[in-house]
Design a protein around this motif. Structure first.
Motif, PDB file in Angstrom:
ATOM      1  N   HIS A 236       0.835  -1.206   0.000  1.00  0.00           N
ATOM      2  CA  HIS A 236       0.000   0.000   0.000  1.00  0.00           C
ATOM      3  C   HIS A 236       0.871   1.257   0.000  1.00  0.00           C
ATOM      4  O   HIS A 236       0.572   2.230   0.697  1.00  0.00           O
ATOM      5  N   THR A 237       1.935   1.245  -0.775  1.00  0.00           N
ATOM      6  CA  THR A 237       2.847   2.385  -0.799  1.00  0.00           C
ATOM      7  C   THR A 237       2.619   3.289  -1.996  1.00  0.00           C
ATOM      8  O   THR A 237       2.986   4.461  -1.963  1.00  0.00           O
ATOM      9  N   GLY A 238       2.036   2.768  -3.047  1.00  0.00           N
ATOM     10  CA  GLY A 238       1.793   3.575  -4.234  1.00  0.00           C
ATOM     11  C   GLY A 238       3.044   3.945  -5.007  1.00  0.00           C
ATOM     12  O   GLY A 238       3.006   4.852  -5.841  1.00  0.00           O
ATOM     13  N   ASP A 239       4.158   3.257  -4.739  1.00  0.00           N
ATOM     14  CA  ASP A 239       5.408   3.585  -5.412  1.00  0.00           C
ATOM     15  C   ASP A 239       5.662   2.618  -6.561  1.00  0.00           C
ATOM     16  O   ASP A 239       4.760   1.894  -7.008  1.00  0.00           O
ATOM     17  N   GLU A 240       6.945   2.584  -7.016  1.00  0.00           N
ATOM     18  CA  GLU A 240       7.283   1.739  -8.150  1.00  0.00           C
ATOM     19  C   GLU A 240       7.084   0.255  -7.839  1.00  0.00           C
ATOM     20  O   GLU A 240       6.706  -0.525  -8.717  1.00  0.00           O
ATOM     21  N   VAL A 241       7.351  -0.131  -6.595  1.00  0.00           N
ATOM     22  CA  VAL A 241       7.179  -1.538  -6.224  1.00  0.00           C
ATOM     23  C   VAL A 241       5.701  -1.929  -6.294  1.00  0.00           C
ATOM     24  O   VAL A 241       5.353  -3.025  -6.766  1.00  0.00           O
ATOM     25  N   ALA A 242       4.829  -1.036  -5.843  1.00  0.00           N
ATOM     26  CA  ALA A 242       3.392  -1.319  -5.924  1.00  0.00           C
ATOM     27  C   ALA A 242       2.948  -1.435  -7.381  1.00  0.00           C
ATOM     28  O   ALA A 242       2.164  -2.325  -7.736  1.00  0.00           O
ATOM     29  N   ARG A 243       3.467  -0.540  -8.234  1.00  0.00           N
ATOM     30  CA  ARG A 243       3.103  -0.632  -9.654  1.00  0.00           C
ATOM     31  C   ARG A 243       3.665  -1.906 -10.280  1.00  0.00           C
ATOM     32  O   ARG A 243       3.036  -2.497 -11.161  1.00  0.00           O
ATOM     33  N   LEU A 244       4.850  -2.324  -9.825  1.00  0.00           N
ATOM     34  CA  LEU A 244       5.401  -3.595 -10.306  1.00  0.00           C
ATOM     35  C   LEU A 244       4.486  -4.756  -9.924  1.00  0.00           C
ATOM     36  O   LEU A 244       4.217  -5.645 -10.748  1.00  0.00           O
TER      37      LEU A 244
END
Length: 478
Positions: A236-244
């Protein structure tokens, strides 16, 4: 031929020492950058501090010597000068004898330091020109603060009531060295501690940042062809890892859908192949069980019909496999009006007549065989359900070449206008089997339109079915 420039290769032994994980590389890079930055900053700080303290000591000696010069220019100097600013001052006459000294030099003999250009004894009035030697080149004062190994010496000349005098002021650099030693010790202890702190924080932060990536990797590693329903956790961070993670799950969705379609396709294909094979086997068994020559023509005709069905089905399956594999095919600039007119003229055994209205002046870039198959499949589908007529229209509408095939049959219900393009789909299964359809014609036609950059859809019609294919017109892009 010029030699190719090769990148320097890292020696194998050194390569083993380099960090391999992203976490270790990030920590190493951050630590190296901070170490270089702090090292450079520390060196600059020590240099600036030393320069400032040295300037302060020099200014103090200049100030003390200037006061003595002003006093000597107006009146006779006392033998003992008042101390000021911690500088040692001694005044010598033209013969080199002391005239006045500060209290700290009373019990110690003094002498003039050798100067490159000593002022002449006849210098009129106060001379405030400074002669400053670098600290490493300045000699020790004879008897003056022998415990100070380095001093800043200022020399001024003046003429007054006592005659020509030379004023010497010496400022000790002990405070400069002490401050430098203290600051250097503090930096020598603080910089490594700060570097270790940065390394620890970077290691922990990168570990926390890469923890979701490791969770994604572990989950993907456990997913097999039978577990395509599983998904990776989305942080639930909304960063690149979440998009990955979202992208990986979308890829798994497509893989699961492709797997389901493949299994369904294999099952449907097996079912479609089993029926004509079973009928063909039955016919052959009947022919063997009743060796009556009068029955053979009928049995052979039925067997031939089922064989043709098998052949057509196998050809359709091979074409679908080729379309799914996206194998490249030869394309050329075609006139669809001439191409479709020739294809319709070759149809001589249609159940109902086909009327065609083909507009000239349209060109498309495509494969001749595939475009002919697109029209054939649409007309074959219309022939199965038409009551009295089938209409084919070709028109140019803006950037598209539009192909319409209509019939006056029962039509396609609105709820089934997408389902009819699924493979092995029949709206009337019994009637379709009787007419020889396997439910692949429209699916193949849509794939063929898609491979030409177009679309195929079932659109509303007042009566019957209306299938519309839109293909991009050659030269209309952009």
């Amino acid at each position: 031929m010029a030699d190719r420039v090769r990148r320097p290769r890292v020696p194998p032994r050194l390569r083993l020492l380099l960090p391999r994980s992203v976490r270790a590389r990030a920590t190493f890079a951050a630590t190296a950058v901070v170490t270089l930055a702090l090292g450079g900053s520390s060196a600059a700080l020590l240099a600036v501090l030393h320069a400032n303290l040295l300037r302060t000591a020099r200014d103090s000696a200049v100030e003390q010597a200037g006061k003595v010069v002003e006093l000597a220019s107006r009146e006779h100097l006392p033998s003992v000068l008042a101390p000021h600013g911690g500088s040692s001052v001694w005044v010598l006459d033209a013969s080199g004898k002391p005239v006045a000294v500060t209290p700290d030099l009373l019990a110690r003999p003094v002498a003039a330091p050798p100067l490159p250009n000593p002022p002449g004894p006849s210098a009129p009035g106060p001379d405030r020109s400074l002669l400053q030697l670098p600290p490493d080149e300045q000699p020790l004062l004879v008897g003056a603060r022998l415990h100070d190994r380095r001093q800043q010496v200022i020399t001024m000349s003046v003429s007054g009531p006592d005659g020509p005098l030379t004023v010497h002021a010496a400022a000790s650099l002990r405070d400069v060295e002490a401050a430098g030693d203290t600051t250097g010790t503090a930096l020598a202890v603080g910089v490594p501690v700060l570097v270790l702190l940065v390394a620890a924080v970077t290691w922990r932060v990168t570990g926390r940042a890469l923890r979701p990536v490791e969770a994604i990797r572990a989950e993907v590693a456990e997913i097999t062809g039978h577990d395509l329903h599983r998904r990776v956790p989305v942080p639930h961070t909304g960063d690149e890892v979440a998009r990955l993670a979202v992208t990986v799950n979308a890829t798994l969705d497509r893989l699961e859908d492709a797997g389901l379609r493949q299994r369904r396709f294999i099952a449907d294909a097996s079912h479609e192949l089993r029926s004509p094979i079973a009928v063909l086997r039955t016919q052959l068994e009947v022919a063997l069980a009743h060796p009556d020559p009068d029955l053979w023509p009928e049995l052979l005709a039925d067997a031939l019909e089922d064989t043709v069905r098998l052949q057509d089905l196998a050809a359709d399956l091979l074409l679908l496999a080729r379309l799914d594999a996206a194998d490249p095919v030869a394309v050329e600039l075609l006139d669809p009006a001439a191409l479709f007119a020739a294809a319709l003229a070759a149809r001589t055994a249609d159940r109902v007549p086909v009327t065609a209205e083909l507009a000239d002046g349209a060109e498309v870039l495509g494969n001749r065989t595939w475009l002919t198959r697109l029209l054939t499949n649409l007309v074959d589908n219309a022939q199965r359900y038409a009551a009295t007529r089938v209409e084919v229209r070709l028109a140019v509408r803006g950037p598209d070449v539009v192909l319409e095939v209509r019939d006056d049959g029962p039509g396609i219900p609105e709820a089934d206008r997408e389902r009819v393009f699924e493979r092995f789909t029949r709206l009337d299964d019994a009637r379709s089997r009787e007419l020889g359809g396997a439910g692949l014609g429209l699916a193949i036609a849509r794939d063929l339109a898609g491979h030409h950059g177009g679309t195929l859809a079932a659109e509303p019609a007042r009566t019957g079915a209306r299938l519309v294919a839109r293909l991009p017109r050659a030269g209309s892009a952009g």
